[in-house]
Design a protein around this motif. Structure first.
Motif, PDB file in Angstrom:
ATOM      1  N   ALA A 145     -48.342 -52.656  40.893  1.00  0.00           N
ATOM      2  CA  ALA A 145     -47.744 -51.950  42.036  1.00  0.00           C
ATOM      3  C   ALA A 145     -47.873 -52.764  43.323  1.00  0.00           C
TER       4      ALA A 145
ATOM      5  N   GLN B  76     -45.313 -55.504  43.271  1.00  0.00           N
ATOM      6  CA  GLN B  76     -43.978 -54.962  43.500  1.00  0.00           C
ATOM      7  C   GLN B  76     -43.755 -54.610  44.969  1.00  0.00           C
ATOM      8  N   LYS B  77     -44.817 -54.127  45.617  1.00  0.00           N
ATOM      9  CA  LYS B  77     -44.707 -53.708  47.021  1.00  0.00           C
ATOM     10  C   LYS B  77     -45.065 -54.831  47.995  1.00  0.00           C
ATOM     11  N   LYS B  78     -45.374 -56.006  47.438  1.00  0.00           N
ATOM     12  CA  LYS B  78     -45.756 -57.168  48.234  1.00  0.00           C
ATOM     13  C   LYS B  78     -46.976 -56.874  49.119  1.00  0.00           C
TER      14      LYS B  78
ATOM     15  N   PHE C   7     -51.278 -45.004  47.909  1.00  0.00           N
ATOM     16  CA  PHE C   7     -51.145 -46.070  46.919  1.00  0.00           C
ATOM     17  C   PHE C   7     -51.913 -45.704  45.652  1.00  0.00           C
TER      18      PHE C   7
END
Length: 147
Positions: free
Chosen positions: A64, A67-69, A121
């Motif tokens: 995750a 993917q979210k940098k 998150f």
């Protein structure tokens, strides 16, 4: 269209409490502590279960974050569970045999994330984690005797 995958492992118990498996070339062992009749050659099944949940949450956390940098500097997961051992010992109990409650605690270090963002998150990661889902939701478990 999604594709369903099957994960399979085979384990075998020797003449004591030790259970072994070769999983994709990784030799793993489950055992009981010496005080419980084992040789302490590996974690117990309950310890592996909690470790598996922690490992799954941490792995999904890394996915995750990528993917979210989000530059995830540290993601430590602690899992503890409370159970009544009477059931597994064949003794009468009002409790079920499994964990009555499991607590997951995560420490997240990432630049520019507030406590609220870290909690959001973690919530997303836990929602995406297959093991967290299996524990949280009812999952059919079918057992059969091999012929």
């Amino acid at each position: 269209m999604s594709v369903t995958k099957t994960v399979r492992i085979e384990a075998e118990m020797n003449d004591s409490f030790q259970v072994s498996a070769d999983i994709r070339g990784h030799k793993v062992f489950i055992d009981q502590p010496a005080g419980g009749g084992g040789q302490d050659a590996g974690p117990t099944p309950l310890e592996y279960f909690l470790f598996s949940l922690a490992g799954c949450i941490a792995t999904i956390g890394r996915v995750a974050a990528m993917q979210k940098k989000i530059e995830l500097k540290r993601f430590a997961v602690s899992v503890e569970g409370d159970y009544d051992p009477a059931g597994l010992l064949g003794k009468e109990t009002e409790n079920r045999s499994g964990f009555q409650v499991m607590r997951v605690t995560a420490e997240i270090e990432a630049d520019c994330m507030s406590s609220i963002e870290k909690q959001a998150f973690l919530d997303e990661v836990c929602d995406r984690c297959p093991l967290h889902d299996n524990i949280k939701m009812s999952t059919a478990v079918v057992h059969t005797l091999a012929e």
